[in-house]
Scaffold this motif. Structure first.
Motif, PDB file in Angstrom:
ATOM      1  N   GLY A  46      20.222 104.765  24.474  1.00 28.56           N
ATOM      2  CA  GLY A  46      19.586 104.156  23.311  1.00 28.56           C
ATOM      3  C   GLY A  46      19.412 102.661  23.462  1.00 28.56           C
ATOM      4  N   PRO A  47      18.915 101.991  22.404  1.00 27.13           N
ATOM      5  CA  PRO A  47      18.569 100.571  22.497  1.00 27.13           C
ATOM      6  C   PRO A  47      19.772  99.646  22.592  1.00 27.13           C
ATOM      7  N   LEU A  48      20.939 100.081  22.131  1.00 28.64           N
ATOM      8  CA  LEU A  48      22.082  99.169  22.123  1.00 28.64           C
ATOM      9  C   LEU A  48      22.759  99.057  23.481  1.00 28.64           C
ATOM     10  N   TYR A  49      22.822 100.164  24.230  1.00 27.00           N
ATOM     11  CA  TYR A  49      23.564 100.152  25.488  1.00 27.00           C
ATOM     12  C   TYR A  49      22.781 100.713  26.672  1.00 27.00           C
ATOM     13  N   GLY A  50      21.614 101.247  26.435  1.00 26.27           N
ATOM     14  CA  GLY A  50      20.873 101.909  27.511  1.00 26.27           C
ATOM     15  C   GLY A  50      20.454 100.985  28.638  1.00 26.27           C
TER      16      GLY A  50
END
Length: 589
Positions: A374-378
């Motif tokens: 996802g956008p936070l940790y990808g």
């Protein structure tokens, strides 16, 4: 400028400013960088078409992020790679790196695929091309076109450096070119190719020449753009093959003279040696920010665990050390271009290993989040995949060894402890610079500016012997690196210049000594200017202790207070959305 061994108090008087002193004003972020950061928006916003989620999805689909490329084209990013005297915006490499960091903070593949490759391709033309060649290539870039580079084959080659073109005189004048490269970035859409083609059967320094295949169809022969090649990293960039069959080029396609290819590569690739690490560092900045979020989530005091504190503060110190070296190298190419050759190679040689080690440490903080898409940790896994493809793998190391190893005997005999210190402006990020001119780059000097800085700063730190004080810890570490340089001189003076395990190990140690010197030079400059954080010894002590550990030499272990001081700055910057480099500039997210 003080000579080595003279006394000059570091910072304000004999001490750096207190931790609660106001920071000295730093050079403002270039307006173009601020505009690009704002236009790209919050990278962690899942609805942002230029954010991490959109870029990750494009990467998974192996597609170019078209919306973001359109934004960059509208911003005229290609003009950043064209010298100012040819109608572009390129006046200095430090400023260029700052303009590109918003892009590389989000996606290495985009930074490479959209444009920086055009600069690396054009650099040999900016360095040695005639006026017609320079203006023609500038016209391609300023008109929205793309230029790409066709490398020669080198030892230890990865796929990008394997195989090559060959060229010979054409009856009646001009050149006849043939050959095949299976992996060329943007080969499918490039308007011009700058080729390092073999023009001699021998393997000496005159074996290759540089030729331009421009946007016009060749007088004869066929240019075949082959199928796409899927790479393990930078999957959103487009690599494909290129085959030339009997391609006829005019005399004016030759850059410089016949056999100049290797010499031109050594001169012009200095820009990439510092610019690549200096922009890729922004990607690690993003991952460190992710790790801080992971380590402080659901923590009642919003602070990491004791173990997490050491990792996060240590990686932050590494980033600052890497930036000190990269920015020093970038500034050297404007201030002392005739002496920047070794420094540039050392930057490219040292930083990739440091950044890879940092990512391994951050993986222990991210834990299972490191596999998130996802956008936070990808972005973590993407960066791990992208770094080797960005020229920061084994092939890049071998190229830099080829620059450093032959110079070690001469450096040991004539430069170390003899070279005069460089101008203080070398260690003043953002300060005005003379215009950068590719044509002044050289590859034959053996002065060593950073070892002179190491010796000079160490001499000025003498007298700080009070047990337990930050300045005494910094002085002890500085002396450790001076002693390491003395040891290197003993071992390097007898080297033959051959590439053997001993010579490569000594090159490793030498490059780490230079990184320590960059930290000391930057710290002293910021202390003199009253910078509350960068002028305080804490970050420098932590950074130098980590470099000393990599050398395997005994260095002062940083105190808990030192780690906490660096961690406090890291957490503050993350809260305030400021970059984790030397500049601490405002970010969109």
């Amino acid at each position: 400028m003080s000579a080595p061994g003279t006394t000059r108090p570091p910072g304000q008087g004999a001490h750096a400013p207190a931790r609660d002193a106001p920071s000295a004003p730093r050079a403002a972020e270039p307006a173009r960088a601020a505009r690009l950061e704002a236009a790209l928006g919050d990278p962690f916003d899942p609805g942002n078409p230029h954010g991490h989620l959109a870029l990750l999805r494009a990467d998974e689909a192996r597609e170019v992020p078209e919306a973001t490329e359109a934004l960059l084209a509208e911003a005229g990013l290609a003009a950043e790679f064209v010298p100012h005297d040819l109608g572009g915006r390129l006046t200095g490499l430090e400023e260029l790196a700052r303009v590109l960091r918003p892009l590389f903070r989000r996606d290495l593949a985009l930074g490479y695929g959209f444009g920086i490759t055009s600069l690396f391709a054009a650099s040999s033309v900016w360095t040695a091309g005639d006026e017609d060649q320079r203006r023609s290539l500038a016209g391609v870039l300023l008109g929205g076109g793309r230029v790409t580079i066709v490398h020669r084959e080198v030892a230890h080659a990865n796929a990008i450096l394997r195989d090559e073109m060959h060229a010979g005189p054409r009856p009646g004048g001009g050149w006849l070119v043939g050959g095949r490269k299976d992996v060329v970035i943007n080969a499918h859409r490039a308007n011009a190719f700058v080729m390092y083609a073999r023009t001699s059967e021998g393997d000496g320094p005159r074996s290759h020449s540089v030729l331009i295949l421009g946007p016009d169809a060749p007088a004869a022969g066929e240019v075949r753009r082959l199928g796409r090649v899927n790479t393990p990293g930078m999957r959103g960039a487009h690599f494909s093959g290129l085959e030339l069959d009997g391609v006829a080029l005019p005399d004016g396609a030759l850059v410089g003279t016949v056999g100049d290819g290797v010499s031109l590569a050594l001169r012009s690739f200095q820009t990439s040696h510092c610019l690549v690490p200096g922009t890729v560092l922004a990607g690690v900045d993003s991952v460190l920010r992710m790790a801080v979020r992971a380590a402080t989530e659901n923590r009642p005091d919003a602070r990491p665990t004791r173990r997490g504190r050491k990792v996060l503060a240590g990686v932050f110190a590494d980033l600052l050390a890497c930036d000190a070296m990269a920015v020093t190298g970038l500034r050297a190419m404007s201030l002392v271009p005739e002496q920047s050759y070794l420094l540039g190679a050392a930057v490219k040689y040292t930083m990739p290993d440091l950044l890879r080690e940092d990512l391994e440490e951050l993986a222990t903080v991210l834990g299972g989040r490191g596999y998130d898409r996802g956008p936070l940790y990808g972005g973590f896994q993407k960066l791990v995949r992208d770094l080797p493809v960005a020229g920061l793998g084994h092939a890049g190391t071998a190229v830099c060894q080829a620059v450093i190893v032959p110079q070690l005997p001469a450096l040991a005999r004539t430069a170390w402890f003899r070279t005069a210190e460089p101008p203080p402006a070398l260690f003043t990020p953002g300060a005005p610079l003379p215009p950068f001119d590719h044509r002044r780059l050289a590859h034959s000097r053996t002065d060593d500016l950073l070892t002179a800085t190491l010796v000079g700063v160490t001499g000025r730190l003498e007298g700080h012997t009070g047990h337990g004080s930050p300045h005494s810890a910094l002085a002890a570490l500085a002396r450790t690196f001076v002693e390491e340089l003395r040891t290197l001189r003993v071992h390097c003076v007898t080297l033959s210049g051959a590439f053997d395990p001993q010579a490569c190990a000594l090159a490793d140690r030498y490059a780490l000594v230079l990184s320590a010197a960059a930290v000391l030079g930057l710290w002293e400059a910021r202390a003199t200017h009253g910078d509350a954080f960068l002028g305080d010894p804490a970050w420098a002590v932590l950074a130098l202790s980590r470099i000393a550990r990599r050398l395997g030499v005994r260095g002062a272990d940083p105190s808990d207070g030192t780690v906490e001081a660096v961690l406090d700055e890291l957490l503050a910057r993350c809260r305030e959305r400021r970059s984790l480099d030397l500049y601490g500039t405002r970010l969109s997210g």
